[in-house]
Write a protein that holds these residues in place. Structure first.
Motif, PDB file in Angstrom:
ATOM      1  N   THR A 134     -12.412   3.345 -24.575  1.00 29.39           N
ATOM      2  CA  THR A 134     -11.219   4.206 -24.557  1.00 29.39           C
ATOM      3  C   THR A 134     -10.086   3.685 -25.431  1.00 29.39           C
ATOM      4  OG1 THR A 134     -10.201   3.002 -22.733  1.00 29.39           O
ATOM      5  CG2 THR A 134     -11.703   4.797 -22.148  1.00 29.39           C
ATOM      6  N   GLY A 135     -10.107   2.393 -25.772  1.00 32.89           N
ATOM      7  CA  GLY A 135      -8.987   1.803 -26.490  1.00 32.89           C
ATOM      8  C   GLY A 135      -7.836   1.429 -25.574  1.00 32.89           C
ATOM      9  N   GLY A 136      -7.963   1.704 -24.262  1.00 38.43           N
ATOM     10  CA  GLY A 136      -6.908   1.362 -23.307  1.00 38.43           C
ATOM     11  C   GLY A 136      -6.929  -0.118 -22.955  1.00 38.43           C
ATOM     12  N   TYR A 137      -5.753  -0.635 -22.567  1.00 39.80           N
ATOM     13  CA  TYR A 137      -5.653  -2.057 -22.228  1.00 39.80           C
ATOM     14  C   TYR A 137      -5.725  -2.283 -20.725  1.00 39.80           C
ATOM     15  CZ  TYR A 137      -4.784  -3.236 -27.025  1.00 39.80           C
ATOM     16  OH  TYR A 137      -4.949  -3.427 -28.364  1.00 39.80           O
ATOM     17  N   HIS A 138      -6.407  -3.358 -20.353  1.00 39.85           N
ATOM     18  CA  HIS A 138      -6.566  -3.751 -18.951  1.00 39.85           C
ATOM     19  C   HIS A 138      -6.202  -5.223 -18.833  1.00 39.85           C
ATOM     20  CE1 HIS A 138      -8.582  -0.011 -17.613  1.00 39.85           C
ATOM     21  NE2 HIS A 138      -8.822   0.078 -18.911  1.00 39.85           N
ATOM     22  N   ARG A 139      -4.904  -5.475 -18.745  1.00 40.04           N
ATOM     23  CA  ARG A 139      -4.421  -6.862 -18.656  1.00 40.04           C
ATOM     24  C   ARG A 139      -3.705  -7.034 -17.323  1.00 40.04           C
ATOM     25  NH1 ARG A 139      -1.737  -6.667 -24.652  1.00 40.04           N
ATOM     26  NH2 ARG A 139      -3.596  -7.078 -25.913  1.00 40.04           N
ATOM     27  N   GLN A 140      -4.441  -6.832 -16.216  1.00 39.72           N
ATOM     28  CA  GLN A 140      -3.853  -7.049 -14.906  1.00 39.72           C
ATOM     29  C   GLN A 140      -3.586  -8.540 -14.722  1.00 39.72           C
ATOM     30  OE1 GLN A 140      -6.313  -4.225 -14.958  1.00 39.72           O
ATOM     31  NE2 GLN A 140      -4.253  -3.455 -15.289  1.00 39.72           N
ATOM     32  N   PRO A 141      -2.483  -8.860 -14.031  1.00 35.04           N
ATOM     33  CA  PRO A 141      -2.054 -10.261 -13.908  1.00 35.04           C
ATOM     34  C   PRO A 141      -3.140 -11.175 -13.344  1.00 35.04           C
ATOM     35  CG  PRO A 141      -0.445  -8.787 -12.922  1.00 35.04           C
ATOM     36  CD  PRO A 141      -1.586  -7.946 -13.346  1.00 35.04           C
ATOM     37  N   PHE A 142      -3.316 -12.301 -13.997  1.00 32.98           N
ATOM     38  CA  PHE A 142      -4.211 -13.365 -13.539  1.00 32.98           C
ATOM     39  C   PHE A 142      -5.683 -12.955 -13.577  1.00 32.98           C
ATOM     40  CE2 PHE A 142      -0.097 -13.605 -11.355  1.00 32.98           C
ATOM     41  CZ  PHE A 142       0.411 -14.718 -11.997  1.00 32.98           C
ATOM     42  N   THR A 143      -5.982 -11.914 -14.348  1.00 32.13           N
ATOM     43  CA  THR A 143      -7.378 -11.611 -14.660  1.00 32.13           C
ATOM     44  C   THR A 143      -7.712 -12.293 -15.990  1.00 32.13           C
ATOM     45  OG1 THR A 143      -6.767  -9.650 -15.913  1.00 32.13           O
ATOM     46  CG2 THR A 143      -7.217  -9.350 -13.554  1.00 32.13           C
ATOM     47  N   ALA A 144      -8.989 -12.295 -16.351  1.00 31.65           N
ATOM     48  CA  ALA A 144      -9.444 -12.998 -17.556  1.00 31.65           C
ATOM     49  C   ALA A 144      -8.688 -12.517 -18.799  1.00 31.65           C
ATOM     50  CB  ALA A 144     -10.946 -12.814 -17.731  1.00 31.65           C
TER      51      ALA A 144
END
Lengths: 392, 392
Positions: free
Chosen positions: B21-31
């Motif tokens: 999708t090109g969307g970002y998934h930078r949830q805190p304290f995840t890899a």
């Protein structure tokens, strides 16, 4: 040493039960459901029943006797998420108890009697109810079934061996005992009833697509929010079912991305719809689809509706139902799907016995049947098996 | 060797980006977010900035210089689920690039300049936005924060060390650069703007409780279905926000048990609400709560509304805003929350610079800013830092 109905019920009760809610979580091929399965195999071994299984998770425990085509009874051990204790297991435990009753009576069958457990009856993991019985009866092919995926993306083909099943090759009649789902028997003052038919029903996936954006900074009039389309569809489905005397339910919805501070890009929701006849079901689904599409135009979203399953009306074998019915066993229809419906459709004459449910509640921890009614069910099932398996 | 803005942007771009999708998934304290963090530490080392961190996941990289209280800039690296590239990282990358610009100019600060990265700005994992800056500024205590849980039930206290933070002890002014969320600068033809205020906003959890039952066998009139209450509440929130010129969004909903063939027992949903002033926000939330409660009475369900967070209006330091503004830098309000708002509320004079967003779209893979505008933002930020950190 014989294990009573009550003892079997007690043994099975803790398997997959939530300590906090009392609800059952026996999704197919999970640890809890496998434990229930292991319990079943133990009970079969205790009774010297010969176990036969197929590559789809279905099992039949045979009381080998006499000759000729077999009489099958049984049900399923899987549950919906947060389900009750009775839906499925009551039919399995009652079948084992009915075997005990027949042996206590000194009954010798003239032909084999099988106690069957079908896999994934609820469709609570892979998105097709009665998956095991559909495959065993040839109503679904393995090439389609293997691609079904659970919520985590695991394919059905990855959890079972697959192939073909000949478990039902010698079965020429099936009787399934089940807790009643509804309050018909309560109103009629009967402990046990007989099924006439299953309403046509299906599950329909609504894919609603809009545009993700910031929940704070996007003006209301600039949005394309699929949650609005979903909300209106839920209300429309309820209203259409209400005015037409049918049933429609949205019990599951997935939102992507599901952020509190974001307008979603997509909402995927499942409608369970049932009606007293097929034209009525078609009209209900058609009306809800039309209303959802009209709302989508207003919201600037898109709606696609896919029938993930659609089961026509099933009329159980009328002669068999008459044979089971009696003054104290009324004949009633049901709006719930069952493996029995699949087998009837596959050409095996089939009947169902229902055991009274004092609240009518089902698919919930509140689901219940009194022990006296359960024992009446066991006796009724034993009578039916004795009748069908001739013998002495 | 100096790393340009463009190079930093390119290096950071693939971290946590969905290939589909090109969307970002930078949830805190995840890899993914930790990888972004590691990238930041590398860039700080490359610039000989001294890194200081606290037990909440907040970091400041110091350009130690001169004496007296420090000037802080920066932003955050975490994203919403399926977010854009700019919300957060643009402020961090621009801060590092501004340090480079100042050094290229031969600027020597008369007091320290810090580049800060605050943890969990979006509240996309633990249910409280600006969690890191609230803790660092003393606006939230550790005893409350440690109990916050993510969707998997993991406590914030289990992923960070906790304790107390004195990261901001010497900071007496904060300037955060951020991509604009909205189309105000596009309409004004300006590449960079200055924030006047943040709308008051909050997230409100609606717990709607009914009774689980079978979707097929339960008559429509016998149901207590919380999905109906939810659906009406979604439409009511949208309508109330629309007619009052405010904002209300339901972007997240959890259904229990979430079975296709079961009426749910509970629906838990989160409303994001924002308004131009506090009485308007209060009226909006009050109206939606009242309409939800009325509908619940009709549905036989219960509704409880809990404010999980409520942030009053923030007016940024007016003198500072005037100092940053200019003919080509208009002063505009925003409906998005920011760490800058928390610091301003905590008594640290604070300003924000916005960089033009050609579509206005945010919290989405479509979020964008042109490179020329980003570079104009870096120059503006360098000017502000030079102004505030005196020096030569």
């Amino acid at each position: 040493m014989q294990v009573t109905f009550e003892q079997m019920w007690t043994d099975l009760a803790p398997v997959g039960r939530s300590a906090t809610t009392g609800g059952y979580h026996r999704q197919p091929f999970t640890a809890a459901e496998r434990e229930a399965h292991a319990w079943f195999l133990e009970e079969c071994a205790r009774r010297d029943l010969r176990v036969e299984s197929d590559g789809f998770g279905n099992v039949i425990a045979w009381w080998d006797a006499g000759s000729g085509p077999a009489v099958l009874t049984g049900s399923h051990l899987d549950s919906v998420r947060e389900g009750g204790a009775y839906d499925g297991p009551l039919g399995v435990v009652s079948a084992l108890a009915a075997v005990d009753v027949l042996r206590d009576r000194g009954f010798v069958p003239s032909r084999p009697i099988g106690v069957g457990v079908f896999a994934e009856e609820e469709g609570s993991r892979f998105p097709l109810a009665c998956l095991g019985s559909r495959l065993a009866s040839g109503r679904l092919d393995w090439a389609s079934a293997r691609e079904l995926r659970d919520r985590e993306g695991v394919a059905f083909g990855d959890v079972v061996e697959g192939g073909t099943s000949d478990l039902l090759r010698d079965v020429d009649v099936y009787v399934e005992l089940h807790v009643e789902q509804g309050r018909d028997l309560v109103d009629r003052g009967a402990a046990v009833g007989v099924a006439s038919a299953i309403w046509p029903h299906g599950r329909y996936r609504f894919d609603m697509t809009g545009a993700a954006d910031h929940a704070g900074t996007t003006r209301m009039e600039d949005r394309r929010d699929p949650m609005l389309t979903y909300a209106m569809t839920v209300l429309a489905a309820n209203k259409q079912a209400r005015v037409s005397g049918q049933r429609a339910t949205f019990g599951r919805v997935d939102v992507d991305p599901g952020s509190t501070n974001g307008i979603p890009s997509t909402v995927t929701a499942w409608m369970d719809a049932r009606a007293s006849d097929e034209p009525a079901l078609e009209a209900l689904v058609g009306d809800v689809t039309r209303l959802a599409t009209e709302r989508a135009q207003r919201d600037g979203t898109m709606v696609a509706v896919i029938a993930e399953s659609a089961t026509p009306e099933v009329r159980f074998d009328a002669a068999l139902a008459r044979r089971l019915a009696g003054a104290d066993r009324p004949v009633i229809p049901t709006a719930a799907g069952h493996d029995a419906g699949i087998l009837q459709t596959a050409g095996i004459p089939t009947a169902m016995l229902f055991v009274r449910n004092p609240t009518g509640v089902s698919h919930s921890p509140e689901e219940h049947a009194e022990t006296a009614d359960c024992l009446a069910g066991v006796e009724a099932l034993a009578d039916v098996l004795a009748d069908l398996a001739g013998g002495s």
